[in-house]
Write a protein that holds these residues in place. Structure first.
Motif, PDB file in Angstrom:
ATOM      1  N   PRO A   1      56.496  28.183 -27.969  1.00 21.96           N
ATOM      2  CA  PRO A   1      57.316  26.783 -27.518  1.00 21.96           C
ATOM      3  C   PRO A   1      58.973  27.228 -27.266  1.00 21.96           C
ATOM      4  O   PRO A   1      59.659  28.176 -28.271  1.00 21.96           O
ATOM      5  CB  PRO A   1      57.250  26.497 -28.510  1.00 21.96           C
ATOM      6  N   PRO A   2      59.648  26.975 -26.439  1.00 28.27           N
ATOM      7  CA  PRO A   2      60.876  26.865 -25.990  1.00 28.27           C
ATOM      8  C   PRO A   2      62.027  26.386 -26.965  1.00 28.27           C
ATOM      9  O   PRO A   2      62.706  27.070 -26.958  1.00 28.27           O
ATOM     10  CB  PRO A   2      60.966  25.609 -24.325  1.00 28.27           C
ATOM     11  N   GLU A   3      61.703  25.416 -28.205  1.00 20.78           N
ATOM     12  CA  GLU A   3      62.371  25.277 -28.688  1.00 20.78           C
ATOM     13  C   GLU A   3      62.676  26.988 -30.177  1.00 20.78           C
ATOM     14  O   GLU A   3      63.685  26.892 -30.353  1.00 20.78           O
ATOM     15  CB  GLU A   3      62.122  24.102 -29.726  1.00 20.78           C
ATOM     16  N   ARG A   4      61.805  27.279 -30.070  1.00 21.69           N
ATOM     17  CA  ARG A   4      61.639  28.473 -30.851  1.00 21.69           C
ATOM     18  C   ARG A   4      62.202  29.452 -30.244  1.00 21.69           C
ATOM     19  O   ARG A   4      62.816  30.175 -31.111  1.00 21.69           O
ATOM     20  CB  ARG A   4      60.759  28.614 -31.160  1.00 21.69           C
ATOM     21  N   VAL A   5      62.528  30.292 -29.318  1.00 20.80           N
ATOM     22  CA  VAL A   5      63.099  30.458 -28.121  1.00 20.80           C
ATOM     23  C   VAL A   5      64.366  30.009 -28.685  1.00 20.80           C
ATOM     24  O   VAL A   5      65.787  30.682 -28.537  1.00 20.80           O
ATOM     25  CB  VAL A   5      62.875  30.596 -27.205  1.00 20.80           C
ATOM     26  N   ALA A   6      64.593  29.020 -28.211  1.00 27.47           N
ATOM     27  CA  ALA A   6      66.140  28.740 -28.639  1.00 27.47           C
ATOM     28  C   ALA A   6      66.773  28.834 -30.223  1.00 27.47           C
ATOM     29  O   ALA A   6      68.022  29.147 -30.309  1.00 27.47           O
ATOM     30  CB  ALA A   6      66.344  26.846 -27.633  1.00 27.47           C
ATOM     31  N   GLU A   7      66.225  28.695 -30.809  1.00 26.40           N
ATOM     32  CA  GLU A   7      66.717  29.004 -32.477  1.00 26.40           C
ATOM     33  C   GLU A   7      67.014  29.779 -32.281  1.00 26.40           C
ATOM     34  O   GLU A   7      67.908  30.352 -32.724  1.00 26.40           O
ATOM     35  CB  GLU A   7      65.184  28.746 -32.982  1.00 26.40           C
ATOM     36  N   ILE A   8      65.938  31.268 -31.836  1.00 25.28           N
ATOM     37  CA  ILE A   8      65.685  32.477 -31.641  1.00 25.28           C
ATOM     38  C   ILE A   8      67.727  32.624 -31.288  1.00 25.28           C
ATOM     39  O   ILE A   8      68.576  33.291 -32.032  1.00 25.28           O
ATOM     40  CB  ILE A   8      65.411  33.541 -31.446  1.00 25.28           C
ATOM     41  N   ALA A   9      67.836  32.184 -30.271  1.00 23.54           N
ATOM     42  CA  ALA A   9      69.016  32.556 -29.285  1.00 23.54           C
ATOM     43  C   ALA A   9      70.381  32.172 -30.224  1.00 23.54           C
ATOM     44  O   ALA A   9      71.319  32.659 -30.067  1.00 23.54           O
ATOM     45  CB  ALA A   9      68.865  31.464 -27.834  1.00 23.54           C
ATOM     46  N   ARG A  10      70.295  30.777 -30.744  1.00 20.98           N
ATOM     47  CA  ARG A  10      71.233  30.832 -31.384  1.00 20.98           C
ATOM     48  C   ARG A  10      71.275  31.069 -33.395  1.00 20.98           C
ATOM     49  O   ARG A  10      72.401  31.451 -33.150  1.00 20.98           O
ATOM     50  CB  ARG A  10      70.559  28.877 -32.240  1.00 20.98           C
ATOM     51  N   ARG A  11      70.636  31.893 -33.758  1.00 23.30           N
ATOM     52  CA  ARG A  11      70.340  33.234 -34.227  1.00 23.30           C
ATOM     53  C   ARG A  11      71.348  34.463 -33.652  1.00 23.30           C
ATOM     54  O   ARG A  11      71.959  34.094 -34.592  1.00 23.30           O
ATOM     55  CB  ARG A  11      69.943  33.357 -35.227  1.00 23.30           C
ATOM     56  N   ALA A  12      71.170  34.310 -32.482  1.00 30.23           N
ATOM     57  CA  ALA A  12      71.480  35.974 -31.569  1.00 30.23           C
ATOM     58  C   ALA A  12      73.181  35.529 -31.726  1.00 30.23           C
ATOM     59  O   ALA A  12      73.937  36.767 -31.840  1.00 30.23           O
ATOM     60  CB  ALA A  12      71.082  36.108 -30.322  1.00 30.23           C
ATOM     61  N   ALA A  13      73.627  34.473 -31.489  1.00 36.23           N
ATOM     62  CA  ALA A  13      74.722  33.476 -30.883  1.00 36.23           C
ATOM     63  C   ALA A  13      75.305  33.776 -32.452  1.00 36.23           C
ATOM     64  O   ALA A  13      76.852  34.519 -32.468  1.00 36.23           O
ATOM     65  CB  ALA A  13      74.728  32.960 -30.569  1.00 36.23           C
TER      66      ALA A  13
END
Length: 301
Positions: free
Chosen positions: A152-164
């Motif tokens: 799910p693209p939303e899952r990738v975005a969620e992980i990216a948010r955590r990275a940032a």
């Protein structure tokens, strides 16, 4: 839109980690030295993983001890835990990269932990990496998982948010098994930029289904200026079934240079390195640029 694109050479790590033919420390250093001489300025040199799990990377410290220390050249070490971070700092890497797999099944097979547990490890590593050392996160299986299917693209975005949130200096989106297409590149680029505004984005493509170069050029069209590639087109993940090589550095350089982009890297030199690496591994390099030559003649960077 910038005309400059940074190509990160990942052959010494991702290009070799799945190869069954043992590669000597000397040949690994030679691969890195050739890349530096060709103009590459960011190189994923080693992985500080457990030697039993990834035996090809067992000599990480010895490789780092022998790499040319040239001003402006940055060496990246892959780390997966605090022990890996300690080893990376002792080996004097310039950047640490942490891989977080976007799906639990693949993450468990690859790193023996769930995605959420790996994110906790990322937070720890990001907090404890000394000042002056770049911290990047690669989100693996961003485009699809060999075990769970669509990611799910939303899952990738969620992980990216955590990275940032933990202070990532860069976020890389990896098509680990080579299932991505340009439409996904556009979608993920926009979602991750919204989730992690201001954090530079890079992509890591595999050419398993012959879409890697189209994906790379699409990323550049979206304004991405950093791409991973592997000399000769070697590579693959030991824990992903049927995962074949990365996009080849020399083939990517040809596409970028012909598209009016500058990289500062000598295309012909990299093509020669890809062919040389094939002899080291005892098989032809998947890359095509070395076989066909450049066009127009004399255009190499």
């Amino acid at each position: 839109m910038s005309t400059e694109v940074t190509v990160i050479e990942v052959g010494p790590r991702d290009g070799l980690q799945n190869e069954q033919t043992p590669v000597s420390t000397e040949d690994k250093i030679e691969l890195i030295s050739r890349s530096v001489a060709a103009g590459v300025r960011r190189i994923e040199a080693v992985s500080f993983s457990h030697p039993r799990l990834v035996p090809q990377m067992a000599d990480a410290e010895a490789v780092m001890a022998g790499v040319p220390r040239v001003e402006g050249v940055s060496y990246i070490g892959l780390v997966l835990n605090r022990r890996g971070l300690d080893r990376a700092m002792a080996a004097e890497v310039d950047e640490v990269n942490v891989v977080v797999v976007a799906t639990d099944t693949f993450s468990t097979k690859n790193q023996n932990v769930t995605t959420d547990r790996m994110l906790e490890t990322w937070d720890e590593i990001a907090a404890e990496t000394p000042a002056g050392i770049r911290r990047s996160m690669t989100i693996a299986a961003s485009f699809g998982c060999p075990f769970e299917g669509e990611t799910p693209p939303e899952r990738v975005a969620e992980i990216a948010r955590r990275a940032a949130a933990a202070g990532a200096d860069e976020i890389a989106l990896a098509d680990t098994i080579g299932v991505g297409v340009p439409a996904q590149v556009r979608t993920l680029t926009r979602l991750v930029r919204e989730a992690a505004p201001g954090v530079p984005l890079r992509f890591h493509f595999h050419n398993t289904r012959n879409t890697g170069y189209a994906n790379a050029l699409t990323a550049v069209e979206e304004g991405v200026t950093v791409l991973d590639a592997s000399a000769g087109g070697f590579g693959g993940c030991p824990f992903a079934p049927a995962a074949t090589g990365n996009i080849a550095t020399e083939d990517l350089l040809y596409a970028l240079h012909r598209s009016g982009k500058t990289t500062g890297i000598d295309e012909e030199s990299v093509a020669e390195t890809g062919a040389w690496l094939g002899t080291v591994l005892g098989k032809p390099a998947p890359a095509l640029r070395g076989r066909a030559g450049g066009f127009p003649q004399g255009r190499t960077s």
